[in-house]
Write an enzyme that holds these catalytic residues in place. Structure first.
Site, short mmCIF file in Angstrom:
data_model
loop_
_atom_site.label_atom_id
_atom_site.label_comp_id
_atom_site.label_asym_id
_atom_site.label_seq_id
_atom_site.Cartn_x
_atom_site.Cartn_y
_atom_site.Cartn_z
N MET A 20 1.13 -1.09 0.42
CA MET A 20 -0.32 0.17 -0.25
C MET A 20 0.66 1.13 0.39
O MET A 20 0.17 2.15 0.51
CB MET A 20 -0.61 -0.38 1.75
CG MET A 20 -1.50 -1.34 1.12
SD MET A 20 -3.39 -0.90 2.03
CE MET A 20 -3.09 -0.89 3.52
N ALA A 22 4.62 3.81 0.99
CA ALA A 22 5.15 4.50 1.64
C ALA A 22 6.15 3.62 2.44
O ALA A 22 5.82 2.66 3.83
CB ALA A 22 3.78 4.69 2.98
N HIS A 24 8.95 1.38 3.04
CA HIS A 24 10.29 1.43 3.54
C HIS A 24 11.35 -0.06 3.91
O HIS A 24 11.01 -0.99 2.95
CB HIS A 24 9.43 1.65 5.17
CG HIS A 24 8.99 -0.15 6.07
ND1 HIS A 24 8.90 -1.36 5.89
CD2 HIS A 24 7.34 0.23 5.97
CE1 HIS A 24 7.95 -1.48 6.35
NE2 HIS A 24 7.05 -0.48 6.17
N HIS A 27 9.12 -3.29 3.20
CA HIS A 27 8.88 -3.56 1.67
C HIS A 27 10.20 -4.23 1.63
O HIS A 27 10.64 -5.19 0.35
CB HIS A 27 8.11 -2.15 1.17
CG HIS A 27 6.90 -1.68 1.79
ND1 HIS A 27 6.90 -1.06 3.53
CD2 HIS A 27 6.22 -2.65 2.05
CE1 HIS A 27 5.77 -0.41 3.46
NE2 HIS A 27 4.97 -1.59 3.08
N ASP A 139 2.84 -9.28 8.77
CA ASP A 139 1.32 -8.83 8.96
C ASP A 139 1.24 -11.02 8.74
O ASP A 139 0.44 -11.24 7.94
CB ASP A 139 0.44 -8.71 7.83
CG ASP A 139 0.80 -7.16 7.82
OD1 ASP A 139 0.28 -6.85 8.79
OD2 ASP A 139 1.75 -6.64 7.65
N LEU A 173 8.87 -3.04 11.49
CA LEU A 173 9.31 -1.11 10.87
C LEU A 173 8.07 -1.82 10.61
O LEU A 173 6.69 -2.40 9.75
CB LEU A 173 10.28 -1.40 9.70
CG LEU A 173 11.34 -1.49 9.90
CD1 LEU A 173 11.78 -1.84 8.82
CD2 LEU A 173 11.61 -0.53 10.68
P1 AMP Z 1 1.35 -3.03 3.82
O1 AMP Z 1 2.18 -2.40 2.24
O2 AMP Z 1 1.51 -2.80 4.84
O3 AMP Z 1 0.13 -3.47 3.24
O4 AMP Z 1 2.94 -3.87 3.67
C1 AMP Z 1 3.04 -4.76 2.30
C2 AMP Z 1 3.36 -6.44 2.36
O5 AMP Z 1 4.78 -5.35 3.26
C3 AMP Z 1 2.77 -7.04 3.79
O6 AMP Z 1 2.83 -7.88 3.03
C4 AMP Z 1 3.67 -7.08 4.72
O7 AMP Z 1 3.32 -7.88 5.46
C5 AMP Z 1 5.12 -6.61 4.80
N1 AMP Z 1 5.49 -5.69 5.43
C6 AMP Z 1 5.01 -4.40 6.58
N2 AMP Z 1 5.74 -4.14 7.18
C7 AMP Z 1 7.36 -5.50 6.71
C8 AMP Z 1 7.92 -4.91 7.67
N3 AMP Z 1 8.44 -4.67 8.76
N4 AMP Z 1 9.04 -6.76 7.73
C9 AMP Z 1 8.65 -7.29 6.79
N5 AMP Z 1 7.31 -6.88 5.66
C10 AMP Z 1 6.50 -6.25 6.15
#
Ligand code: AMP
Length: 269
Positions: A20, A22, A24, A27, A139, A173
């Protein structure tokens, strides 16, 4: 790296990292794993309206498009894809329901959240048709439900789990961490501290005793801290082999989640 709104000329087999935005280092770690699996790595940035029950949360979700490009390129993405809402949700789009596990834990506070997650991931998979799709263990419930959905609807896609990336303090993170105050960050560190202590415990009762320490903490509002069976997301019992502690709560009004695999049951001979 190409930046596109419409996905064309994808070289298959490819690896896919849905996000989604943003972005870091968490990702980026997923993108690096994808790159090891495939020369073509598609990263999607789509803030999925269906998975936000609270419309303010959707509006306030951090958006950093330029930095996303930088970080995706640096980690080895070959295509950064920013689809429009109309592309993902044409009138004919199938609305999926996450199974029973989708109504527990995160699904209790965030009603319909996981229905939105499996619905969008199904649509993304239909369009991208990747060989591999990488998801973070951060997640963990989401990962579980996506594996279930993919098994039924996309059996040819390999769901690859990726370990949680943490700050040196232990804090997992998250795009939401930018909304924490300096004090809030220090408070939030209690989550990973307790999880790591619990992971060293040899019995379920000891694990739970450690997790209980989260409830009396000033400035951390605990939602849940439980030990579950990784295979089915039921609460773990003494016989459960693959245990994982899962935690959620609020700091500075920001919802934080984390989890960690617990020590395996010791087999005494
Ligand atoms: P999001 O942008 O929050 O929907 O996350 C996109 C993907 O990045 C999802 O598969 C999350 O589980 C993964 N993700 C988010 N934070 C972390 C993290 N700290 N370490 C590893 N993967 C992450």
């Amino acid at each position: 790296m190409k930046v596109v709104e419409l996905l064309t000329d994808v070289k298959r087999p490819c690896a896919f990292v849905p996000t989604m935005g943003a972005l870091h280092a968490g990702h980026q770690s997923l993108i690096k794993i994808a790159r090891e699996l495939s020369d073509e790595v598609i990263v999607s940035v789509f803030v999925n309206p269906l998975q936000f029950e609270d419309k303010n949360d959707l509006i306030n979700y951090p958006r950093t498009p330029e930095r996303d490009e930088e970080l995706a390129r640096e980690a080895g993405a070959t295509i950064l894809w920013r689809p429009s809402v109309d592309q993902i949700y044409p009138p004919s789009a199938l609305q999926l329901k996450a199974g029973d596990v989708g109504t527990t834990f995160e699904g209790i506070r965030r009603h319909g959240h996981f229905d939105g997650v499996v619905t969008v991931v199904n649509r993304l998979f239909e369009i991208v048709q990747p060989k591999y799709a990488i998801f973070g263990e951060k997640d963990f419930q989401q990962l579980f439900l996506i594996k279930e959905m993919a098994q039924q609807l996309h059996p040819d896609i390999e769901i690859v789990p990726a370990p949680t990336i943490r700050e040196s303090s232990g804090l997992a993170l998250s795009s939401r961490n930018v909304r924490l105050s300096a004090h809030g960050r220090v408070v939030a560190d209690v989550i990973s501290r307790v999880l790591h202590k619990a992971a060293e415990a040899e019995s379920l009762i000891e694990m739970k005793r450690e997790l209980e320490k989260l409830s009396g903490h000033k400035d951390f509002i605990l939602d849940y801290a439980e030990v579950i069976d990784e295979k089915n997301f039921n609460l773990a019992d003494d016989e459960t082999e693959e245990k994982r502690a899962i935690v959620a709560g609020w700091v500075d009004g920001v919802r934080l989640i984390d989890n960690l695999a617990m020590a395996k049951k010791l087999v005494r001979v």
